[in-house]
Design an enzyme around this catalytic site. Structure first.
Site, PDB file in Angstrom:
ATOM      1  N   SER A  23      37.872 -17.449  15.552  1.00 33.04           N
ATOM      2  CA  SER A  23      38.348 -16.075  15.306  1.00 33.04           C
ATOM      3  C   SER A  23      39.065 -15.981  13.963  1.00 33.04           C
ATOM      4  CB  SER A  23      39.331 -15.654  16.405  1.00 33.04           C
ATOM      5  OG  SER A  23      38.683 -15.536  17.635  1.00 33.04           O
ATOM      6  N   ASP A 316      37.933 -16.715  26.892  1.00 37.05           N
ATOM      7  CA  ASP A 316      36.887 -17.652  26.451  1.00 37.05           C
ATOM      8  C   ASP A 316      36.973 -18.994  27.183  1.00 37.05           C
ATOM      9  OD1 ASP A 316      35.902 -15.746  24.752  1.00 37.05           O
ATOM     10  OD2 ASP A 316      36.946 -16.510  22.987  1.00 37.05           O
ATOM     11  N   ARG A 347      28.413 -14.751  31.684  1.00 37.73           N
ATOM     12  CA  ARG A 347      29.057 -16.045  31.977  1.00 37.73           C
ATOM     13  C   ARG A 347      29.412 -16.206  33.451  1.00 37.73           C
ATOM     14  NH1 ARG A 347      32.625 -16.727  26.371  1.00 37.73           N
ATOM     15  NH2 ARG A 347      30.863 -17.522  25.169  1.00 37.73           N
ATOM     16  N   ARG A 389      29.663 -21.867  25.142  1.00 47.29           N
ATOM     17  CA  ARG A 389      30.762 -22.254  26.060  1.00 47.29           C
ATOM     18  C   ARG A 389      30.224 -22.666  27.430  1.00 47.29           C
ATOM     19  NH1 ARG A 389      34.719 -21.251  22.517  1.00 47.29           N
ATOM     20  NH2 ARG A 389      34.743 -19.226  21.487  1.00 47.29           N
TER      21      ARG A 389
HETATM   22  C1  S3P Z   1      37.233 -12.523  19.723  1.00 48.28           C
HETATM   23  C2  S3P Z   1      37.655 -11.719  20.756  1.00 48.28           C
HETATM   24  C3  S3P Z   1      37.205 -11.877  22.145  1.00 48.28           C
HETATM   25  C4  S3P Z   1      36.621 -13.252  22.380  1.00 48.28           C
HETATM   26  C5  S3P Z   1      35.647 -13.645  21.300  1.00 48.28           C
HETATM   27  C6  S3P Z   1      36.329 -13.660  19.936  1.00 48.28           C
HETATM   28  C7  S3P Z   1      37.709 -12.249  18.352  1.00 48.28           C
HETATM   29  O1  S3P Z   1      36.219 -10.908  22.435  1.00 48.28           O
HETATM   30  O2  S3P Z   1      35.989 -13.311  23.629  1.00 48.28           O
HETATM   31  O3  S3P Z   1      35.114 -14.942  21.552  1.00 48.28           O
HETATM   32  O4  S3P Z   1      37.541 -13.107  17.460  1.00 48.28           O
HETATM   33  O5  S3P Z   1      38.278 -11.175  18.137  1.00 48.28           O
HETATM   34  P1  S3P Z   1      36.608  -9.400  22.888  1.00 48.28           P
HETATM   35  O6  S3P Z   1      37.375  -8.767  21.826  1.00 48.28           O
HETATM   36  O7  S3P Z   1      35.285  -8.721  23.100  1.00 48.28           O
HETATM   37  O8  S3P Z   1      37.378  -9.562  24.150  1.00 48.28           O
END
Ligand code: S3P
Length: 427
Positions: A23, A316, A347, A389
């Protein structure tokens, strides 16, 4: 398509580092590309998803050079310096790239098209295209802008105040990036707090945000300033390694320099509640993000209930948590996690299917799963459904299962954890 064969192990030991946080890596590339000046990014993740974000900015005229294995130098072009891409931006499997970029591109006075692989092209984008349209962007796509490919005609944006229906850091970040170009900026009211890496990194690049409770306001039209950014190890990657230590008898593993941003540490809290033996040491801060060294030791686990506002902080890690719950004593309930159905794959479905094959008593719910723990699980043939994952969760499960586990279609592991198998072998 690569399959991985795993058999039970004992005594995994060692000190390791995991790849940089996915992220934060995406956000570092995005913000440095539209900042003034040069940014050095250190510890960037080199997985496929992050490479797709970097390639998109290169197509839009940003010079990004690799300095070392995990270091990038980005020559920012300023808020208005991106060039219209003369080809479709292919974001592969990366939902974060697509949702964040469609926000940024909505503020550009040019036309762009974003696409991805067959998994990404089936993930919902209405959650971003709807509020972006109400800011004035033109967004087209299948199902009235819900499914990629998406075509974006950006331009003048006006300010909005938005309360997303679902807690999502991607939606929040998308709107913050659009807000950089909106007169009057944006205000986002989060239903539940989600990862705040965008907010922290905007601060690092010199942009003040007004944050009060779950409300975030960003003013538009302000310039970002490049600098040096250090990316912490990915706690979502570390979770698989720590889980291996907790599951495999006689194991003791330390992961160094892991990001422990409080919006991301739900896995550590859940492990503690399950009685897992974890130790967090050497807490410090780098580039506005807290980091620490985390050690895990094998020991008995007990079932827990996870629901409500804790879910975004562990979203995640729920696949690997389901593996741990499968060998814990008692029942584990995961609820309010319907978002798992629209990740890289469904998932909930994928975990229920694979865990059942391993002999686990698991019940599928629309928004989660209920697992009856049992210390012995059996090797089985499990599909990743092209989801990194899911693949890593079953590989780790195979380290504990009786007999042979075959995990199908594991190339996807490279989207977030290049070197995963090598790292496990080193233990
Ligand atoms: C992420 C936010 C999450 C997460 C994804 C990465 C991000 O998703 O599940 O792997 O980098 O902002 P959501 O914002 O859809 O919950």
């Amino acid at each position: 398509m690569t399959n991985v064969i795993v058999t039970a192990r004992r005594g995994l030991r060692g000190e390791v580092k995991v790849p940089g946080d996915k992220s934060i890596s995406h956000r570092a590339i995005i913000l440095s590309s539209i900042a003034e000046g040069i940014t050095g990014i250190h510890g960037i993740q080199s997985g496929e998803d992050v490479r797709r974000t970097a390639a998109a900015f290169q197509t839009m005229g940003v010079s990004i050079t690799r300095e070392g294995r995990n270091d990038l130098r980005v020559h920012g072009v300023g808020l208005k310096g991106l060039r219209e891409p003369n080809e479709v931006l292919d974001l592969g499997n990366s939902g974060t790239s697509m949702r964040l970029l469609v926000g940024l591109l909505s503020g550009q006075r040019f036309f762009s098209v974003l696409t991805g692989d067959r998994y990404l092209c089936n993930r919902p984008m209405g959650r971003v295209s709807r509020p972006l349209r109400s800011m004035g962007a033109t967004i087209m796509g299948r199902e009235d802008g819900n499914l990629p490919p998406l075509a974006v005609r950006g331009g003048e944006l006006h300010s909005i105040s938005h309360r997303p229906e679902k807690a999502s850091a991607q939606v929040k970040s998308c709107l913050l990036l659009a807000g950089l170009y909106a007169e009057g900026g944006v205000t986002i009211e989060e239903p539940v707090p989600t990862r705040d890496h965008t907010e922290r990194m905007l601060g690092l690049f010199g942009l003040p945000l007004e944050i009060s409770g779950t409300s975030i306001h960003l003013e538009g039209g302000l310039q970002l300033r490049g600098g040096e950014v250090w990316i912490p190890g990915d706690i979502s990657g570390a979770a698989f390694v720590l889980a291996a230590a907790l599951l495999v008898p006689d194991s003791e593993i330390t992961v160094r320099d892991v990001g422990v941003n409080p919006t991301r540490t739900g896995f550590l809290d859940a492990m503690a509640a399950m009685g897992g033996r974890l130790k967090v040491d050497n807490l410090r801060e780098r580039s506005g993000e807290p980091i620490a060294d985390i050690s895990a030791y094998c020991g008995p686990l007990k079932g827990i209930e996870l629901r409500g506002s804790v879910i975004p902080g562990i979203i995640d890690e729920l696949p690997i948590l389901s593996v741990l719950a499968s060998v814990a004593e008692g029942q584990t309930v995961i609820a309010d996690a319907g978002e798992l159905r629209v990740k890289e794959t469904d998932r909930i479905r994928a975990m229920v299917e694979g865990l059942r094959k391993m002999g686990v008593d698991v019940e599928e719910k629309p928004d989660g799963l209920i697992i009856q723990g049992n210390p012995s699980i059996n090797g089985a043939r499990c599909s990743s459904y092209g989801d990194h994952r899911i693949a890593m969760s079953f590989i780790i499960a195979g380290l504990r299962a009786r007999g042979e586990t075959i995990v199908e279609d594991t190339d996807c592991v490279n989207t977030s954890f290049p070197g995963f198998m090598r790292l496990l072998e080193s233990l």
